[in-house]
Design a protein around this motif. Structure first.
Motif, PDB file in Angstrom:
ATOM      1  N   UNK A 166      21.770  12.564  57.111  1.00 41.39           N
ATOM      2  CA  UNK A 166      20.813  13.034  56.116  1.00 41.39           C
ATOM      3  C   UNK A 166      20.290  11.868  55.287  1.00 41.39           C
ATOM      4  N   UNK A 167      21.190  11.024  54.842  1.00 43.15           N
ATOM      5  CA  UNK A 167      20.781   9.872  54.032  1.00 43.15           C
ATOM      6  C   UNK A 167      19.898   8.917  54.842  1.00 43.15           C
ATOM      7  N   UNK A 168      20.194   8.778  56.125  1.00 47.07           N
ATOM      8  CA  UNK A 168      19.378   7.884  56.962  1.00 47.07           C
ATOM      9  C   UNK A 168      17.962   8.421  57.152  1.00 47.07           C
ATOM     10  N   UNK A 169      17.816   9.712  57.404  1.00 52.32           N
ATOM     11  CA  UNK A 169      16.451  10.239  57.567  1.00 52.32           C
ATOM     12  C   UNK A 169      15.719  10.246  56.231  1.00 52.32           C
ATOM     13  N   UNK A 170      16.443  10.420  55.138  1.00 48.58           N
ATOM     14  CA  UNK A 170      15.822  10.315  53.824  1.00 48.58           C
ATOM     15  C   UNK A 170      15.308   8.889  53.611  1.00 48.58           C
ATOM     16  N   UNK A 171      16.110   7.905  54.004  1.00 46.31           N
ATOM     17  CA  UNK A 171      15.678   6.507  53.906  1.00 46.31           C
ATOM     18  C   UNK A 171      14.460   6.255  54.795  1.00 46.31           C
ATOM     19  N   UNK A 172      14.433   6.872  55.972  1.00 50.56           N
ATOM     20  CA  UNK A 172      13.283   6.728  56.868  1.00 50.56           C
ATOM     21  C   UNK A 172      12.018   7.262  56.203  1.00 50.56           C
ATOM     22  N   UNK A 173      12.119   8.407  55.551  1.00 52.93           N
ATOM     23  CA  UNK A 173      10.961   8.977  54.859  1.00 52.93           C
ATOM     24  C   UNK A 173      10.504   8.059  53.728  1.00 52.93           C
ATOM     25  N   UNK A 204      18.353  -0.528  47.248  1.00 55.96           N
ATOM     26  CA  UNK A 204      19.331   0.092  46.353  1.00 55.96           C
ATOM     27  C   UNK A 204      19.765   1.458  46.872  1.00 55.96           C
ATOM     28  N   UNK A 205      18.814   2.224  47.397  1.00 53.32           N
ATOM     29  CA  UNK A 205      19.144   3.532  47.966  1.00 53.32           C
ATOM     30  C   UNK A 205      20.101   3.377  49.140  1.00 53.32           C
ATOM     31  N   UNK A 206      19.836   2.424  50.011  1.00 53.00           N
ATOM     32  CA  UNK A 206      20.680   2.224  51.188  1.00 53.00           C
ATOM     33  C   UNK A 206      22.098   1.802  50.800  1.00 53.00           C
ATOM     34  N   UNK A 207      22.205   0.900  49.854  1.00 50.27           N
ATOM     35  CA  UNK A 207      23.533   0.426  49.446  1.00 50.27           C
ATOM     36  C   UNK A 207      24.324   1.531  48.761  1.00 50.27           C
ATOM     37  N   UNK A 208      23.693   2.238  47.839  1.00 45.96           N
ATOM     38  CA  UNK A 208      24.416   3.308  47.145  1.00 45.96           C
ATOM     39  C   UNK A 208      24.696   4.474  48.084  1.00 45.96           C
ATOM     40  N   UNK A 209      23.824   4.713  49.045  1.00 45.58           N
ATOM     41  CA  UNK A 209      24.070   5.759  50.039  1.00 45.58           C
ATOM     42  C   UNK A 209      25.264   5.408  50.913  1.00 45.58           C
ATOM     43  N   UNK A 210      25.357   4.140  51.286  1.00 42.97           N
ATOM     44  CA  UNK A 210      26.496   3.710  52.103  1.00 42.97           C
ATOM     45  C   UNK A 210      27.798   3.999  51.369  1.00 42.97           C
ATOM     46  N   UNK A 211      27.827   3.707  50.087  1.00 50.65           N
ATOM     47  CA  UNK A 211      29.033   3.975  49.306  1.00 50.65           C
ATOM     48  C   UNK A 211      29.272   5.473  49.185  1.00 50.65           C
ATOM     49  N   UNK A 212      28.210   6.217  48.983  1.00 54.51           N
ATOM     50  CA  UNK A 212      28.332   7.664  48.850  1.00 54.51           C
ATOM     51  C   UNK A 212      28.854   8.325  50.107  1.00 54.51           C
TER      52      UNK A 212
END
Length: 98
Positions: free
Chosen positions: A36-43, A17-25
């Protein structure tokens, strides 16, 4: 998982859900917000790995580095990019050791 409620509590689903909503964001955000969103997802992924007993100490160190430095994007873009370079190098070192 049988019910919708249980899927909503699943860490894998939360990451999805984070990845999908981040992609839209990312569509309307400044360009560096994508990294930033990608490294947040990595964490977040490392957190899942820890819960499943799959995170080696070096990977946990990557997570700590991300948490310490991801906010650089807000006030020092050049340092944020250097942080991404450093993070990539540390990941490469982990890969070489395996």
């Amino acid at each position: 998982m049988k019910s919708t409620e249980s899927i909503l509590n699943d860490d894998h689903f939360k990451l999805l859900a984070f990845l999908i909503t981040s992609a839209r964001g990312c569509v309307g955000e400044p360009p560096l917000y994508g990294p930033l969103r990608l490294v947040d997802a990595a964490a977040r992924l490392v957190e899942i790995m820890k819960k499943e007993g799959k995170a080696i100490p070096e990977i946990i160190e990557l997570q700590k580095l991300i948490e310490e430095k991801k906010d650089l994007v807000m006030y020092d873009e050049e340092e944020f990019i250097k942080f991404l370079d450093d993070l990539s190098k540390k990941l490469a070192e982990i890969i070489k050791k395996q």
